[in-house]
Every structure is written in C-alpha cells, then in structure tokens.
Design an enzyme around this catalytic site. Structure first.
Site, PDB file in Angstrom:
ATOM      1  N   ARG A  63      42.922  -7.194 -11.900  1.00 19.36           N
ATOM      2  CA  ARG A  63      44.169  -6.715 -11.299  1.00 19.36           C
ATOM      3  C   ARG A  63      45.400  -7.413 -11.889  1.00 19.36           C
ATOM      4  O   ARG A  63      46.463  -6.808 -12.011  1.00 19.36           O
ATOM      5  CB  ARG A  63      44.102  -6.936  -9.789  1.00 19.36           C
ATOM      6  CG  ARG A  63      45.262  -6.329  -9.029  1.00 19.36           C
ATOM      7  CD  ARG A  63      44.919  -6.209  -7.561  1.00 19.36           C
ATOM      8  NE  ARG A  63      46.007  -5.667  -6.780  1.00 19.36           N
ATOM      9  CZ  ARG A  63      46.635  -6.334  -5.805  1.00 19.36           C
ATOM     10  NH1 ARG A  63      46.268  -7.573  -5.506  1.00 19.36           N
ATOM     11  NH2 ARG A  63      47.605  -5.757  -5.128  1.00 19.36           N
ATOM     12  N   HIS A  67      48.863  -5.542 -13.021  1.00 18.97           N
ATOM     13  CA  HIS A  67      50.178  -5.891 -12.468  1.00 18.97           C
ATOM     14  C   HIS A  67      51.105  -6.481 -13.523  1.00 18.97           C
ATOM     15  O   HIS A  67      52.321  -6.442 -13.371  1.00 18.97           O
ATOM     16  CB  HIS A  67      50.022  -6.835 -11.266  1.00 18.97           C
ATOM     17  CG  HIS A  67      49.598  -6.129 -10.020  1.00 18.97           C
ATOM     18  ND1 HIS A  67      49.877  -6.590  -8.755  1.00 18.97           N
ATOM     19  CD2 HIS A  67      48.923  -4.962  -9.847  1.00 18.97           C
ATOM     20  CE1 HIS A  67      49.379  -5.742  -7.847  1.00 18.97           C
ATOM     21  NE2 HIS A  67      48.791  -4.758  -8.494  1.00 18.97           N
ATOM     22  N   ASN A  95      52.447  -8.373  -4.775  1.00 21.39           N
ATOM     23  CA  ASN A  95      51.744  -9.563  -5.279  1.00 21.39           C
ATOM     24  C   ASN A  95      51.581 -10.677  -4.252  1.00 21.39           C
ATOM     25  O   ASN A  95      50.574 -11.398  -4.262  1.00 21.39           O
ATOM     26  CB  ASN A  95      52.496 -10.132  -6.490  1.00 21.39           C
ATOM     27  CG  ASN A  95      52.416  -9.221  -7.706  1.00 21.39           C
ATOM     28  OD1 ASN A  95      51.492  -8.405  -7.810  1.00 21.39           O
ATOM     29  ND2 ASN A  95      53.367  -9.343  -8.615  1.00 21.39           N
ATOM     30  N   HIS A 194      38.976   0.167  -8.553  1.00 22.94           N
ATOM     31  CA  HIS A 194      38.761  -0.100  -7.123  1.00 22.94           C
ATOM     32  C   HIS A 194      37.284   0.019  -6.736  1.00 22.94           C
ATOM     33  O   HIS A 194      36.966   0.099  -5.557  1.00 22.94           O
ATOM     34  CB  HIS A 194      39.642   0.820  -6.267  1.00 22.94           C
ATOM     35  CG  HIS A 194      41.096   0.444  -6.302  1.00 22.94           C
ATOM     36  ND1 HIS A 194      42.072   1.126  -5.614  1.00 22.94           N
ATOM     37  CD2 HIS A 194      41.741  -0.563  -6.954  1.00 22.94           C
ATOM     38  CE1 HIS A 194      43.255   0.561  -5.836  1.00 22.94           C
ATOM     39  NE2 HIS A 194      43.077  -0.458  -6.651  1.00 22.94           N
TER      40      HIS A 194
HETATM   41  C1  HEM Z   1      46.771   3.829  -8.818  1.00 28.25           C
HETATM   42  C2  HEM Z   1      47.558   3.020  -8.165  1.00 28.25           C
HETATM   43  C3  HEM Z   1      47.066   1.759  -7.500  1.00 28.25           C
HETATM   44  C4  HEM Z   1      47.391   1.350  -6.244  1.00 28.25           C
HETATM   45  C5  HEM Z   1      48.316   2.059  -5.267  1.00 28.25           C
HETATM   46  C6  HEM Z   1      46.691   0.124  -6.009  1.00 28.25           C
HETATM   47  C7  HEM Z   1      46.785  -0.627  -4.838  1.00 28.25           C
HETATM   48  C8  HEM Z   1      45.997  -1.714  -4.558  1.00 28.25           C
HETATM   49  C9  HEM Z   1      46.053  -2.465  -3.303  1.00 28.25           C
HETATM   50  C10 HEM Z   1      46.989  -2.165  -2.148  1.00 28.25           C
HETATM   51  C11 HEM Z   1      45.114  -3.426  -3.375  1.00 28.25           C
HETATM   52  C12 HEM Z   1      44.775  -4.456  -2.279  1.00 28.25           C
HETATM   53  C13 HEM Z   1      45.771  -5.583  -2.324  1.00 28.25           C
HETATM   54  C14 HEM Z   1      45.732  -6.442  -1.082  1.00 28.25           C
HETATM   55  O1  HEM Z   1      45.329  -5.977  -0.036  1.00 28.25           O
HETATM   56  O2  HEM Z   1      46.120  -7.611  -1.175  1.00 28.25           O
HETATM   57  C15 HEM Z   1      44.466  -3.311  -4.639  1.00 28.25           C
HETATM   58  C16 HEM Z   1      43.443  -4.115  -5.081  1.00 28.25           C
HETATM   59  C17 HEM Z   1      42.908  -4.047  -6.340  1.00 28.25           C
HETATM   60  N1  HEM Z   1      43.346  -3.258  -7.388  1.00 28.25           N
HETATM   61 FE1  HEM Z   1      44.602  -1.715  -7.243  1.00 28.25          FE
HETATM   62  N2  HEM Z   1      45.947  -0.195  -7.112  1.00 28.25           N
HETATM   63  C18 HEM Z   1      46.152   0.779  -8.053  1.00 28.25           C
HETATM   64  C19 HEM Z   1      45.624   0.806  -9.337  1.00 28.25           C
HETATM   65  C20 HEM Z   1      44.839  -0.189  -9.867  1.00 28.25           C
HETATM   66  C21 HEM Z   1      44.502  -0.303 -11.263  1.00 28.25           C
HETATM   67  C22 HEM Z   1      45.002   0.643 -12.364  1.00 28.25           C
HETATM   68  C23 HEM Z   1      43.705  -1.386 -11.393  1.00 28.25           C
HETATM   69  C24 HEM Z   1      43.085  -1.975 -12.621  1.00 28.25           C
HETATM   70  C25 HEM Z   1      42.837  -1.310 -13.722  1.00 28.25           C
HETATM   71  C26 HEM Z   1      43.537  -1.943 -10.061  1.00 28.25           C
HETATM   72  C27 HEM Z   1      42.744  -3.010  -9.752  1.00 28.25           C
HETATM   73  C28 HEM Z   1      42.588  -3.534  -8.471  1.00 28.25           C
HETATM   74  C29 HEM Z   1      41.568  -4.507  -8.128  1.00 28.25           C
HETATM   75  C30 HEM Z   1      40.494  -5.030  -9.042  1.00 28.25           C
HETATM   76  C31 HEM Z   1      41.787  -4.839  -6.771  1.00 28.25           C
HETATM   77  C32 HEM Z   1      41.020  -5.871  -5.952  1.00 28.25           C
HETATM   78  C33 HEM Z   1      41.684  -7.211  -6.116  1.00 28.25           C
HETATM   79  C34 HEM Z   1      40.951  -8.364  -5.470  1.00 28.25           C
HETATM   80  O3  HEM Z   1      39.903  -8.198  -4.845  1.00 28.25           O
HETATM   81  O4  HEM Z   1      41.418  -9.499  -5.632  1.00 28.25           O
HETATM   82  N3  HEM Z   1      44.262  -1.211  -9.179  1.00 28.25           N
HETATM   83  N4  HEM Z   1      45.039  -2.273  -5.359  1.00 28.25           N
END
Ligand code: HEM
Ligand SMILES: *[C@@H]1O[C@H](CO)[C@@H](O)[C@H](O)[C@H]1NC(C)=O
Length: 349
Positions: A63, A67, A95, A194
């Site tokens: 992630r 970002h 973040n 995800h």
């Molecule tokens: C398409 C739009 C996207 C949205 C709206 C989005 C939104 C989010 C949100 C809200 C979270 C949880 C954050 C939290 O609760 O603290 C999350 C987690 C995550 N996102 Fe996304 N995301 C998107 C695209 C992506 C992309 C493109 C990637 C990587 C290529 C990605 C990788 C991740 C990963 C791996 C997590 C888990 C992080 C963790 O467990 O530490 N996301 N995302």
C-alpha cells in the site's frame, strides 16, 4: 516552399512528441545492474524477514507504493517526515493511523546503503518492496522498472486529494485512475490488492450498516466488531478478504460476486456497471488476474517519476539531504585583508 513547411512541421512534431515519449524513458529494469548489482537480493532478504515475523506487513508495504505513486508520482514523497517548512503526507486523512511499515523501509535503506552508498533512491526501494511483498505472499512476480529519484518535499494537501476515498463511486474511481494514465481494467486489477490486508471500522461502517448491495450474513459478522456509533471502535480491524487475508490470490473478486466487498469502493467494481465483466473474469481466471495485476503495477510505477537531474538520492528516506530552505548550496567568498579572493566555500551545516 512545400518542402520548407513540411520541414517545420517535422521539427515541431518532434519537439512536441519527444518530451512526452521520453517521460519514463529513463526507467529500466537494469538501471542499477552495474552500480548496485546486489540491490534486488538485499531488498528481498529484508522484506522476507519482515514478512516472516509479521505477515500483515506485506500488505502495508504494498500500500505504501500505491499511496506514494498517487501523490505527485512515484517519488518517495510519502516517506518524508514533516519539517518546519512543510507538512508531509503521513498525517493526511488516507494515511493517518493507517499506513505503516516505514521502519521496514528504513531497514531496507540501511542494508542497501551498506552495499552501494548513495546510489539507490527510496522511490525505487518502494517499487521493489511492493513487488517482493506480493511475490512472497504467493502472488505474481514481474521485473520492476527502476531509475526514479526522490522528491525533496511532500504535500499533505496533495495526499488528501490524490488518494481515492473508500466512499468513492465507480465513476470517481475511473476518473482518478484515468487522470494518472490508468485504465478501468487497471483499476480493477490493482484493486485486487485488497486480497491482502486489513481495514478500520471507520472506513467501512456506513457500508455494513446502511448499504443494500451487501450480503446480510457478511454485514452482521462485520457489525459484531464494528459498532454503529461513530467514535466507538473506529480502529477495530477487519480483513479486506474474509477468506485469506495474507495470501495474494483472486479471492477478492470471488467475494465481490457474493456482495462481500468490505468497502463501498470495492463493491462499486461489481454493482451492475462497466467493470462487472472484468471482475467476473478475474474471479474465474486467476492467471489473467496475475498477469494484468503485474502489468498494472508496472504502469502505476511509471507515474511521473523524477529522473535525470530532478530530485535527489536521499541518504535517509525520512529526510531530504538538505532541508528545503537550505536547498540551494550556500556559497560565499572569502577575502583576506588585502582583498585577495579565495575559492568559494560551501557552508558546512
Ligand atoms: C481503488 C481505490 C482504492 C481505495 C478507495 C482504497 C482504500 C483503502 C482503504 C480505506 C484501506 C483501509 C485503510 C484503513 O482502514 O486504515 C485500504 C487498505 C489497503 N489497500 Fe487500498 N484502496 C484502493 C486501491 C488500492 C490499490 C491500487 C492498492 C495497491 C495496489 C491498495 C492496497 C491496499 C492494501 C494492501 C491495504 C491493506 C493495508 C494494510 O493491511 O496495512 N489499495 N485501501
Ligand atoms: C445510516 O443512514 C442513516 C440515515 O441516513 C444515518 O442517520 C446513520 O448515521 C447511518 N449509519 C451509519 C452507521 O452510517
């Protein structure tokens, strides 16, 4: 006359096309092959030991790269701590209390500085680390393009506007990705990230209590650890993929088919719209997901890199080599009493 005007046309076409065409021309998979031949194994061994001690770090590291790239390009800006002259990206809404794994990047940078000091950018370390995390958790591998340089500054406001919110609609997602040169297929493939990691209650509360395109058993399960009242249990975590949150597979898409996407934005990708067929395809064909995800990660990594004499190679990923206010080398001349002029000195700080 005719030949002279076609000459002019030819020259002006070149002038217009060259800068566009060469935007990423300096990124290449072998950028450090002579300057830092041990780079890839050095990064991989630190990522491997971090994930072995805590599997959830793989998601955090993947992630970080997303970002970084969505905010003024893949330039390592997310890694900069706040300074007296700018507030960086770490405390931006998407973040704060959310991104993590910075200490792993520090460990990687230290290991890399030991084998090739001053050579490898933090922006490139993020790109390699993201790939290694995916591969180590059972996902695909790809050759990472390298040669990015590091920004000297970071922007809180660019992070607040650049990173999509989990409340986004499909058209908002498509337009943000498209602004960065990514297609709606890239959007769906990259969202497959995800399939690993976790989200906080505050980011999915309204979906599990108020939306109708959600499996009711799934909603109840998530409600049990995410109270309806804002302010209570906000940081309680739930897996993004309810089946296998530390395995990089295509379960994310299978979940969407059953209305078990955790975020509003996730379920938007399979909600009767233009991306349904892509989700369906990835849910039944894991190898097409793997190859499209790899290609999309490479395209994401191409977003506005700093190259040539732009940016710098940071020594420490958390700070610019010189604070921005002192960015210009300070030169002063020393005259001795009879007015003889010595060579300029650079002020040591
Ligand atoms: C398409 C739009 C996207 C949205 C709206 C989005 C939104 C989010 C949100 C809200 C979270 C949880 C954050 C939290 O609760 O603290 C999350 C987690 C995550 N996102 Fe996304 N995301 C998107 C695209 C992506 C992309 C493109 C990637 C990587 C290529 C990605 C990788 C991740 C990963 C791996 C997590 C888990 C992080 C963790 O467990 O530490 N996301 N995302
Ligand atoms: C659900 O929607 C209602 C009506 O709009 C609103 O008052 C309530 O706060 C929402 N609940 C959650 C958890 O978002």
């Amino acid at each position: 006359m005719a030949s002279s005007s076609s000459m002019t046309l030819g020259v002006s076409t070149l002038l217009v096309l060259l800068p566009l065409g060469s935007a990423n021309a300096q990124l290449s998979t072998n950028f450090y092959s002579s300057s830092c031949p041990k780079l890839l194994p050095t990064v991989k061994s630190v990522v491997q030991s971090a994930i072995s001690s805590e599997a959830s770090l793989g998601a955090s590291l993947l992630r970080l790269f997303f970002h970084d790239c969505f905010v003024n390009g893949c330039d390592g800006s997310i890694l900069l701590d706040d300074t007296s002259s700018f507030t960086g990206e770490k405390t931006a809404l998407p973040n704060r209390n959310s991104v993590s794994g910075f200490y792993v990047i520090d460990d990687i940078k230290s290991a890399v500085e030991k084998v090739c000091p001053g050579v490898v950018s933090c922006a490139d370390i993020l790109a390699i680390t993201a790939r290694d995390s995916v591969t180590i958790l059972g996902g695909p591998t790809w050759n990472v393009k390298l040669g990015r340089r590091d920004s000297k500054t970071a922007s809180l406001s660019a992070a607040n506007t650049g990173i999509p919110a989990p409340t986004s609609s499909l058209s908002q997602l498509i337009s943000r990705f498209s602004a960065l040169g990514l297609s709606s297929k890239d959007l769906v493939a990259l969202s497959g990230a995800h399939t690993i990691g976790q989200g906080r209650c505050s980011t999915f509360r309204s979906r599990i209590y108020n939306e109708t395109n959600i499996d009711s058993t799934f909603a109840k399960t998530r409600q049990s650890s995410c109270p309806a009242t804002s302010g209570s249990g906000d940081d309680n975590l739930a897996p993004l993929d309810l089946l296998t949150s530390t395995a990089f597979d295509n379960n994310y898409f299978k979940n969407l088919l059953q209305n078990k996407g955790l975020f509003h934005s996730d379920q938007q990708l399979f909600n009767g719209g233009s991306t349904d067929s892509t989700v369906l395809g990835y849910s039944t064909n894991p190898s097409s997901f793997s190859s499209d995800f790899s290609a999309a990660m490479i395209r994401m990594g191409d977003i506005s890199p700093l190259t040539a004499s732009n940016g710098e190679i940071r020594k420490n990923c958390r700070t610019s080599n010189l604070p921005p206010s002192e960015d210009q080398p300070l030169l002063f001349c020393v005259f001795d009493q009879d007015g003889r002029h010595h060579s300029p000195h650079r002020l040591q700080r």
